[in-house]
Every structure is written in C-alpha cells, then in structure tokens.
Write a protein that holds these residues in place. Structure first.
Motif, PDB file in Angstrom:
ATOM      1  N   ILE A  50      -0.745  -6.143  -0.275  1.00 17.67           N
ATOM      2  CA  ILE A  50      -1.585  -5.614   0.612  1.00 17.67           C
ATOM      3  C   ILE A  50      -2.682  -4.778  -0.112  1.00 17.67           C
ATOM      4  N   VAL A  51      -3.940  -4.915   0.754  1.00 21.24           N
ATOM      5  CA  VAL A  51      -5.029  -4.146   0.039  1.00 21.24           C
ATOM      6  C   VAL A  51      -5.090  -2.920   1.042  1.00 21.24           C
ATOM      7  N   MET A  52      -5.177  -1.716   0.491  1.00 23.38           N
ATOM      8  CA  MET A  52      -4.800  -0.573   1.219  1.00 23.38           C
ATOM      9  C   MET A  52      -5.839   0.426   0.876  1.00 23.38           C
ATOM     10  N   ALA A  53      -6.727   1.175   1.594  1.00 27.59           N
ATOM     11  CA  ALA A  53      -7.581   1.981   1.545  1.00 27.59           C
ATOM     12  C   ALA A  53      -6.631   3.472   1.218  1.00 27.59           C
ATOM     13  N   LEU A  54      -6.967   4.265   0.193  1.00 27.47           N
ATOM     14  CA  LEU A  54      -6.184   5.385  -0.238  1.00 27.47           C
ATOM     15  C   LEU A  54      -6.815   6.580  -0.125  1.00 27.47           C
ATOM     16  N   GLU A  55      -8.279   6.571  -0.365  1.00 29.30           N
ATOM     17  CA  GLU A  55      -9.152   7.791  -0.385  1.00 29.30           C
ATOM     18  C   GLU A  55     -10.487   7.495  -0.440  1.00 29.30           C
ATOM     19  N   ASN A  56     -11.259   8.484   0.064  1.00 31.16           N
ATOM     20  CA  ASN A  56     -12.651   8.042   0.186  1.00 31.16           C
ATOM     21  C   ASN A  56     -13.440   9.373  -0.350  1.00 31.16           C
ATOM     22  N   SER A  61      -8.678  12.078   1.319  1.00 33.28           N
ATOM     23  CA  SER A  61      -7.392  11.211   1.344  1.00 33.28           C
ATOM     24  C   SER A  61      -7.406  10.731   2.794  1.00 33.28           C
ATOM     25  N   ILE A  62      -6.509   9.374   2.805  1.00 37.79           N
ATOM     26  CA  ILE A  62      -6.069   8.855   3.911  1.00 37.79           C
ATOM     27  C   ILE A  62      -4.421   9.156   4.017  1.00 37.79           C
ATOM     28  N   ILE A  63      -4.059  10.372   4.364  1.00 40.07           N
ATOM     29  CA  ILE A  63      -2.778  10.740   4.102  1.00 40.07           C
ATOM     30  C   ILE A  63      -1.620   9.905   4.650  1.00 40.07           C
ATOM     31  N   PRO A  64      -1.855   9.349   5.848  1.00 36.91           N
ATOM     32  CA  PRO A  64      -0.914   8.435   6.440  1.00 36.91           C
ATOM     33  C   PRO A  64      -0.471   7.305   5.715  1.00 36.91           C
ATOM     34  N   ASN A  65      -1.468   6.775   4.661  1.00 35.40           N
ATOM     35  CA  ASN A  65      -1.155   5.734   3.875  1.00 35.40           C
ATOM     36  C   ASN A  65      -0.233   5.921   2.691  1.00 35.40           C
ATOM     37  N   TYR A  66      -0.471   7.233   2.213  1.00 34.09           N
ATOM     38  CA  TYR A  66       0.643   7.629   1.283  1.00 34.09           C
ATOM     39  C   TYR A  66       2.041   7.796   1.759  1.00 34.09           C
ATOM     40  N   ALA A  67       2.124   7.987   3.024  1.00 30.56           N
ATOM     41  CA  ALA A  67       3.557   8.227   3.523  1.00 30.56           C
ATOM     42  C   ALA A  67       3.934   6.707   3.971  1.00 30.56           C
ATOM     43  N   LEU A  68       3.198   5.697   4.094  1.00 23.85           N
ATOM     44  CA  LEU A  68       3.515   4.309   4.185  1.00 23.85           C
ATOM     45  C   LEU A  68       4.421   3.786   3.066  1.00 23.85           C
ATOM     46  N   ILE A  69       3.358   4.061   2.103  1.00 23.15           N
ATOM     47  CA  ILE A  69       3.854   3.510   0.808  1.00 23.15           C
ATOM     48  C   ILE A  69       5.062   4.216   0.308  1.00 23.15           C
ATOM     49  N   ASP A  70       5.348   5.374   0.639  1.00 22.77           N
ATOM     50  CA  ASP A  70       6.858   6.004   0.377  1.00 22.77           C
ATOM     51  C   ASP A  70       7.752   5.454   1.168  1.00 22.77           C
TER      52      ASP A  70
END
Length: 275
Positions: A50-56, A61-70
C-alpha cells in the motif's frame, strides 16, 4: 510475479505518483477510493503493498491512518516525501470567473484555502479523490466545475491549468509510507529509521522517562503523535518515529522500552528517505 500496489485514489493522484517513484513508472496499481479500501486489498491478497499518506507539512498528521496500520498489524517498509503542487484544473476555454464550484479531497481544499479567498463566488466541495474529480470533469465534459489536482492529472485527463501551485505554502510536502502485511526481511543493513507505538500509565514523568531512554541510546526523535484509546478514556497511545546511525543503538533502546512501556510495538523498520 509481483501483485499490484494499492493506492488511495486513481491514476493521476499523488498516491499514484509516489507508487511510480518508489517502485517504477510502469507499476500496476489497484485503485481504491478510501484508505480502508487499500487495506482490504492487502488483506485479500489483491496487492502486495500500500502507498499511504501519513502526514503533511501544512495540514499535519492523518491520524486515522496511524490507527489503520496499528489495528491490522501492518508493517511500514519504506517512506517517500513528495512535494505537493496543487493546480486549478478545468475544461479548456474557461476562465476562473466561469468556475462556480471546485471539487477536491478535503486535505487539498484545506491546503489551498487562502487562494479561494480571492474568489468568493467559487463554492468548495469535498470529494474522495483529487484525480477522480479531474477524470469526471473530463469524461462528462463538465463546465463550471474545477478540480484541484496534479500536473499528471491534467495531462492524463486533458484538462487546462487555470492556476498553478495554488497551495498556501509553496513548499508543501506530504510524507507517504509503503506498507505491507508483514516484513520478513532479516537483513538490518542500511536500516536507520523506525516507527514504534507504545502506551504509558497516567503518571508524572512517564513520557519523559521514555524520551530519556531514546536520547541515552542515541536515537533522534523525528515525530511523536498521540492517539486516544477509545476503550480507555483519558489514556493515550503514542506513535513515534526515530532515526539512528547504528541499528544496535535502536535495538538497545527497543529492549528497554519494551520493559518500561505498555503494549510496545514496532510498526516498521526502514530507510530514512530524508538522507
């Protein structure tokens, strides 16, 4: 044969551009309209990465993506920083005064908010993907509606650029991570960055103690993001990125933090893209 790479959005999106730069220009992609969709693609075996944006650098931060990875126990195996240049796109033979609405991803709208203060007649409308809006305008020949998207999207879908680089801060970077189900690589050579997660008791100095361990073990803290634990009010998980010159420093710090922190977890070990 390698499977495709899952991206949020469609061809012409910034995620697509990162996939091309990190892997190769002819990389096959699975187009997903949500980040949850990219994870589903990985879990089903339809993609390898997956290519996933994490912060800009502007919007944070794109906080929901941290939760998805975890939550899905995914592994970060790489990262890529992309200079995001937002352009104002529409069908040819139109001017900005002809545009009544602009549709784009909420993050893109946020990053370009100041530009549109000069055009109060234009309504900002949230959409799922920057490139998908460009494609819809092109496919359906829609006039009066514009997109905020990349140069690649303009070329791919034959749209005219009415204004270039309209983001508020001209140096606008997004950090993307490359994610897979499991990282089975055993060779630690060249690894100099890690993403970890841990939880702490609500005690004075608990976070400071962990940070001291990192400092004592010669780790450089590059990112710290707290995320509330929904099932435990007022308790937080910490997502941390660290860089290091020697893997043995990180290894020592990890062994100590596993003892001191609750639910210590390595989200990924990879090469620092900033070097």
């Amino acid at each position: 044969m390698n499977k495709p790479v899952a991206i949020q959005g469609i061809k012409g999106s910034f995620h697509h551009e990162v996939a091309q730069r990190f892997f190769s220009t002819n990389t096959d992609v699975v187009e997903c309209m949500t980040f949850d969709g990219t994870v589903d693609s990985l879990l089903k075996g339809d993609s390898d990465y997956i290519v996933m944006a994490l912060e800009n650098s502007i919007a944070g931060s794109i906080i929901p993506n941290y939760a998805l990875i975890d939550r899905h126990n995914l592994s970060i195996v790489g990262e890529h920083y992309l200079d995001i240049q937002h352009n104002f796109l529409a069908l040819a033979e139109q001017t900005i005064s002809d545009i009544k609405e602009v549709h784009s991803h909420p993050m893109a709208l946020l990053q370009c908010k100041v530009f549109f203060k000069d055009y109060p007649h234009i309504k900002l409308v949230e959409a799922k993907d920057t490139a998908d809006v460009a494609k819809q305008i092109s496919d359906k020949g829609i006039k009066g509606i514009a997109a905020i998207a990349s140069n690649n999207a303009a070329e791919l879908y034959g749209l005219e650029i009415l204004a270039e680089s309209i983001q508020t801060i001209k140096h606008n970077e997004t950090r993307f991570v490359i994610v897979k189900l499991q990282n089975l690589e055993t060779d630690k050579k060249g690894l100099n960055k890690a993403s970890i997660k841990f939880e702490l008791d609500h005690k004075r100095g608990s976070l400071a103690t962990i940070l001291n361990v990192m400092s004592d073990c010669k780790l450089n803290l590059t990112k710290i993001q707290s995320l509330p634990k929904i099932e435990t009010p007022w308790k937080y998980a910490f997502f941390v990125d660290v860089t290091f010159e020697d893997y043995k420093y990180y290894e020592k710090a990890s062994s100590i933090m596993q003892i001191m922190a609750e639910n210590f977890k390595v989200l990924g070990e990879y090469k620092n893209a900033r070097l």
